[in-house]
Design an enzyme around this catalytic site. Structure first.
Site, PDB file in Angstrom:
ATOM      1  N   LYS A  81      -8.072  -9.671  -7.888  1.00 63.83           N
ATOM      2  CA  LYS A  81      -9.345  -9.650  -6.177  1.00 63.83           C
ATOM      3  C   LYS A  81     -10.752  -8.749  -7.635  1.00 63.83           C
ATOM      4  CE  LYS A  81      -8.937  -8.749  -1.753  1.00 63.83           C
ATOM      5  NZ  LYS A  81      -8.714  -8.381  -0.891  1.00 63.83           N
ATOM      6  N   LYS A  87       0.719  -1.332   0.116  1.00 64.67           N
ATOM      7  CA  LYS A  87      -0.150   0.066   0.330  1.00 64.67           C
ATOM      8  C   LYS A  87       0.371   1.047  -0.169  1.00 64.67           C
ATOM      9  CE  LYS A  87      -3.985  -1.557   2.195  1.00 64.67           C
ATOM     10  NZ  LYS A  87      -5.095  -1.518   3.176  1.00 64.67           N
ATOM     11  N   LYS A 123     -14.065  -3.058  -5.813  1.00 64.42           N
ATOM     12  CA  LYS A 123     -15.208  -2.015  -6.546  1.00 64.42           C
ATOM     13  C   LYS A 123     -14.148  -0.783  -6.759  1.00 64.42           C
ATOM     14  CE  LYS A 123     -18.967   0.633  -5.280  1.00 64.42           C
ATOM     15  NZ  LYS A 123     -19.181   2.135  -4.940  1.00 64.42           N
TER      16      LYS A 123
END
Ligand code: SF4
Length: 335
Positions: free
Chosen positions: A196, A117, A199
């Protein structure tokens, strides 16, 4: 005091409305466990985790309430489990600070999720770095004995277990080591077949999409590329649509899919139609329940959930403060 019945803690980030990947991968199992009542179940919407990267405050509040309404509609009956929002119970962030004293920086730097991240980012918050400490606090605050985790969270749970050992060695037997429960559900890929379902990648179907919207998203979904034409035999074991069939279709139907796909007896559209109908059948009662939910109603549910969670959390914090020798001894509200 430690819980006598297995206590299961599950956290979910308010990262937008639930999609079918969340449902098949976690929420559906949670609802079954709530119905069975074999364990004490705590479900926490971890909004404090969602602010470790850039976010929109108004949107976060909306997502938090939307997610809570989705979860109740899926079967997380607030009468049979504890459902609450992490930041409504301030002991989470308080305990995180105390646990940070027993967590080496080197361990945090080795966390794969932090590396992923933070890579290439101009601004990386301290909160993103210490995120796993807050996750340890979420679990240990309730002395959860079981924590359902995906592969990507195993490393964080191991850190929590190590923190228990280090903290208890220093301050006495306060916490219990939580055991991981790895999800048995096969991973549902995104509709584009690229990693994966997420959204942010726009490769999902929202669980509460109306049937026509649901079908319009499912129809073009990626399948086995070997099935370029209807006469080409396919490989269901490599197809994301078949993975979903395994979750929602009967065994006879799964056999039919394998037979029709490998024998090139039907096209992918026929296969998807069967999947759509099975999803639809399962989702009818959930959609009705979702329509009954209101923002005012869910705020009340979450308030009651936070009261239940806080009662446990405050008990743990009393033990922690006493063991660590902190505080003056003056009365602390709820302490
Ligand atoms: Fe996938 Fe079904 Fe097409 Fe086979 S027939 S490739 S299982 S969608």
């Amino acid at each position: 005091m430690s819980p006598t019945k297995p206590r299961v803690f599950s956290g979910i980030q308010p990262s937008g409305e639930l999609h079918i990947g969340n449902y098949l991968g976690a929420t559906r199992t949670w609802a079954q466990q709530v119905a069975e009542q074999k364990e004490e179940l705590i479900f926490c919407i971890v909004d404090a985790h969602a602010i470790t990267v850039e976010y929109d405050a108004k949107e976060l509040k909306k997502r938090t309430l939307d997610l809570a309404m989705d979860l109740v509609a899926c079967g997380l009956d607030p009468e049979k489990c504890t459902l609450f929002v992490q930041s409504d119970v301030r002991e989470h962030t308080e305990l995180a600070w105390y646990l940070a004293t027993a967590t080496p920086m080197g361990d945090l730097g080795r966390m794969t999720q932090f590396k992923d991240k933070s890579e290439g980012k101009e601004f990386v918050s301290t909160a993103l770095f210490t995120y796993p400490v807050l996750m340890s606090a979420d679990i240990l605050l309730y002395k959860a004995t079981v924590v359902p985790v995906g592969e990507d969270q195993v490393q964080h749970l191991e850190l929590a277990r190590e923190t228990v050992r280090r903290f208890n060695y220093r301050h006495g037997e306060i916490f219990v080591e939580p055991q991981p429960r790895l999800s048995k559900t096969p991973r549902i890929l995104g509709l584009d077949g690229q990693g994966k379902m997420s959204k942010s990648k726009n490769n999902t179907i929202a669980l509460f999409d109306e049937p026509d919207v649901f079908w319009n998203k499912l129809r073009p979904a990626f399948t086995d590329p070997q099935r370029a034409r209807k006469v080409d035999p396919g490989r269901p074991e490599l197809c994301n649509i078949f993975t979903m069939h395994k979750a929602v279709s009967s065994e006879d139907q799964q056999k039919e899919v394998v037979d029709s796909c490998t024998g090139a007896k039907w096209g992918c559209m026929d296969c998807k139609k069967m999947l759509f109908e099975n999803f639809n059948r399962e989702l009818v009662p959930l959609r009705a329940k979702r329509k009954e939910q209101t923002p005012e109603g869910i705020v009340k549910v979450l308030g009651e959930g936070a009261d239940k969670a806080r009662a446990i959390a405050q008990g743990t914090m009393r033990e922690v403060r006493a063991a660590m020798g902190i505080g003056s001894g003056a009365p602390v509200p709820g302490g």
